[in-house]
Design an enzyme around this catalytic site. Structure first.
Site, short mmCIF file in Angstrom:
data_model
loop_
_atom_site.label_atom_id
_atom_site.label_comp_id
_atom_site.label_asym_id
_atom_site.label_seq_id
_atom_site.Cartn_x
_atom_site.Cartn_y
_atom_site.Cartn_z
N GLU A 148 0.82 -1.22 0.00
CA GLU A 148 0.00 0.00 0.00
C GLU A 148 0.85 1.26 0.00
OE1 GLU A 148 -2.65 -0.40 3.34
OE2 GLU A 148 -4.12 -1.49 2.14
N GLU A 308 -6.56 -7.69 -0.35
CA GLU A 308 -6.93 -7.64 1.08
C GLU A 308 -8.34 -7.12 1.24
OE1 GLU A 308 -4.68 -5.09 3.63
OE2 GLU A 308 -2.77 -5.75 2.82
C1 GAL Z 1 -4.18 -2.54 5.26
C2 GAL Z 1 -2.77 -3.09 5.37
C3 GAL Z 1 -2.70 -4.34 6.22
C4 GAL Z 1 -3.52 -4.17 7.47
C5 GAL Z 1 -4.93 -3.79 7.11
C6 GAL Z 1 -5.84 -3.63 8.29
O1 GAL Z 1 -4.18 -1.19 4.98
O2 GAL Z 1 -2.22 -3.35 4.11
O3 GAL Z 1 -1.36 -4.61 6.53
O4 GAL Z 1 -2.94 -3.19 8.26
O5 GAL Z 1 -4.91 -2.58 6.41
O6 GAL Z 1 -7.14 -3.26 7.90
#
Ligand code: GAL
Length: 633
Positions: A148, A308
């Site tokens: 990110e 994710e």
């Molecule tokens: C994303 C990140 C992850 C985790 C997640 C939590 O932004 O890539 O590592 O922190 O959020 O929601």
């Protein structure tokens, strides 16, 4: 752009947080849940490189071997997202400096400046080690660069950043004179005579803001500076692995704006993204659909991967509501319908320690005998039983929305006619009106080619505030070739330097294509807000003269009563609608319905149901009844 072949299911795997006994159990549970891919090593820098140049791969070799033996493929990370404490201690100038000149501290993550030469060298050295070691490893299916980019510290205002910004500007402008002209520096004595006088746009005296052109270029530079980091890592991996695809996870989220993902996507083998719901919002499935469609736009219509999302609650909202039963299945189905090659999560096993210990995972603190684990396993089985879906991209829509990060940046600046302009909200409202009408839309960039625009019956232009002459011409050609447009207020008001186009706001696009002459802006006052046809409006009205359009509605509750607010102009078989105001949702729905009906654009679903096709596969997702149907016609 690659299409990745199969549907993926799994998530971020952080074995370094757990003892070895747990790893074995992890593999068994992954097999039970149907996991076929994990992202490994994203935050492992400190565990791999324990001192400068001293690498420890034994534990990672072991984890990779276990996964491989267990039949689980790896999305191998480059581990550069969170530099270790020894590095920032020895080289504090790795740490970014914020808008107020404060150096940010070690202790969170992403604590690096993209301009830091030391960061660049140390990250490159780490990636070199990882790529060399695992470049031929059969367990690896794809590469995950960093994490990110720009999430926590997109902008750095250090001296190193100033130097890098100047170099970037020197590539963009042939001379300091050209820069002065672009930024309009004769305003407030801002003229520069030497490149070295230039500064990054830090805090200025109260009530003033840095030059608008300077702010825009700094945002462009910052997105490019992070992109250079991505390219650096990608090119190192390529030396050791010429086969496996390389990506980095975007954040396609409503208020994420710092990286210009349309530009980034061109550098990637395939697009992947992260998305988290605003869980307090009962209509968050519409935001999900929007962000999935936007991601497909970055991927130029091809398949992409949801890298994710969450199985249930996150840990960073004011109140972290858990997902309701069935919601996660529905969410994932919607992502897949809209082109994702599967459903990946943060993270596999819920952390016991650290600031994300209350963030959900596939394996919760309560273990595998849980609602969450059962539901995700059901999803894993569903994805496995529908492998052929992966072979088809999501069908193209007939309508496209123009989306552009630079508009976001321009409209975030101060000193506009009203501080209530909100690019993200307006785009979301236009999208939602279409979604609720059951009309599918794609997203295209503002610098889309004529060939891209020509694929669509109708192109929507919400708050496309800046357009270059060349870009403006493409929209003219699109209409000349039979395309239809809806243009909003404050569109094409400026060129890409933010210099206002004179003689009736909106330039030729509004004067010639829409046939309207905009004289002056009148943000609405409290209590104002209607049009002569009964539509409800908010935020904006303007004093306009009708040059050659048909007036659909006039302002009636405003400071400019009688002025045309909604118009349409025909150009042969094409039509250009103009909205000199912000319609409220219900009115926007009616307006769009009348247009799509007139143009014969089909709708399916709507209200609370989405209907999306990937070739022969039809997804029907009812968000009210909490039902997902997948048919093969
Ligand atoms: C994303 C990140 C992850 C985790 C997640 C939590 O932004 O890539 O590592 O922190 O959020 O929601």
């Amino acid at each position: 752009m690659l299409n990745l072949g199969k549907l993926h299911f799994g998530g971020d795997y952080n074995p370094e947080q757990w003892p070895r006994e747990v790893w074995k159990q992890d593999i068994e549970l992954m097999q039970r849940a149907g996991v076929n891919l994990v992202s490994l090593g994203i935050f492992s820098w400190a565990k791999i490189e324990r001192k400068d140049g001293e690498y420890h791969f034994d534990w990672l070799d072991e984890a990779i071997e276990l996964l491989h033996q267990g039949g689980i493929a790896i999305d191998m990370a480059t581990a550069t997202a969170s530099p270790p404490a020894w590095l920032t201690k020895a080289h504090p100038d790795v740490l970014p400096i914020n808008f107020d000149g404060v150096r940010l501290s070690h202790g969170g993550r992403q604590q690096y400046s993209p301009a830091s030469k030391v960061y660049q060298q140390k990250a490159a050295a780490l990636v070199e080690q990882i790529a060399k070691r695992y470049g031929n490893n059969p367990a690896i299916e794809m590469w995950h660069v960093n994490n990110e980019y720009g999430c926590h510290s997109p902008y750095c205002y250090s001296e190193q950043s100033r130097q890098a910004f100047i170099e970037w500007l020197q590539k963009k402008y042939a001379s300091i004179e050209e820069l002065n002209a672009a930024w309009g520096t004769d305003f407030w004595s801002q003229r520069y005579y030497d490149w070295d006088e230039l500064v990054v746009p830090k805090r200025t005296p109260d009530g003033t803001h840095p030059n608008p052109g300077q702010q825009m270029d700094f945002k462009r530079y910052s997105s490019d500076a992070h992109l250079e980091l991505f390219k650096m890592e990608r090119d190192i991996i390529r030396k050791y692995d010429q086969k496996r695809p390389i990506t980095t996870n975007f954040m396609s989220m409503k208020f994420t704006y710092a990286m210009d993902y349309f530009k980034w996507a061109k550098e990637m083998d395939f697009v992947s993204t992260d998305h988290y719901l605003a869980q307090h919002d009962p209509l968050n499935h519409i935001d999900l659909a929007q962000q999935a469609d936007l991601t497909r736009g970055f991927a130029d219509g091809k398949q992409w991967l949801l890298m994710e999302h969450s199985t249930s609650a996150v840990n960073w909202q004011p109140r972290n509501y858990a997902k309701t039963p069935g919601q996660e299945f529905r969410n994932s189905a919607s992502f897949v319908a809209r082109g994702s090659q599967g459903s990946m999560y943060f993270q596999w096993r819920q952390s016991q320690a650290g600031s994300e210990r209350f963030h959900s995972a596939l394996v919760p603190h309560a273990g595998s005998d849980t609602r969450v684990f059962r539901e995700v396993s059901e999803l894993g089985a569903w994805l496995k039983s529908n492998p052929d879906v992966a072979n088809y991209p999501t069908d193209q829509a007939n309508v496209a929305i123009v989306y552009d990060y630079e508009q976001f940046w321009a409209l975030m600046q101060a000193n506009l006619p009203t501080q209530d302009i909100n690019y993200a909200e307006t785009v979301a409202k236009w999208y939602r009106a279409m979604w609720e009408n059951g009309t599918r839309v794609d997203f295209v960039p503002a610098d889309a080619s004529l060939e891209t625009l020509s694929k669509y019956e109708l192109v929507l232009m919400p708050l496309v505030h800046m357009l270059s002459e060349q870009e403006e011409r493409v929209f003219h050609d699109y209409v000349a070739q039979g395309g239809n447009l809806v243009v909003s207020y404050f569109t094409n008001t400026a060129d890409r330097t933010l210099r206002v186009k004179l003689g009736g706001y909106g330039g030729k696009l509004v004067k010639e294509l829409a046939g309207v002459y905009v004289e002056e802006f009148y943000p609405l006052r409290e209590g104002q807000g209607a049009l002569s046809n009964g539509y409800k409006i908010e935020l904006w009205s303007e004093l306009t003269r009708n040059l050659s359009a048909d007036v659909i509605a006039k302002f009636v509750e405003s400071d400019v009563d009688g002025s045309p607010a909604l118009t349409v102009k025909s150009h042969g078989s094409s039509k250009v609608w103009y909205q000199g105001t912000e319609l409220k949702l219900g009115s926007q729905r009616k307006f769009f319905k009348s247009i799509t009906k007139e143009l014969g654009i089909e709708s399916e679903g709507g209200e609370s149901t989405e209907v999306v096709r990937r070739g022969p596969y039809k997804f029907e997702i009812d968000h009210e009844k909490n039902k997902v149907k997948l048919r093969n016609n």
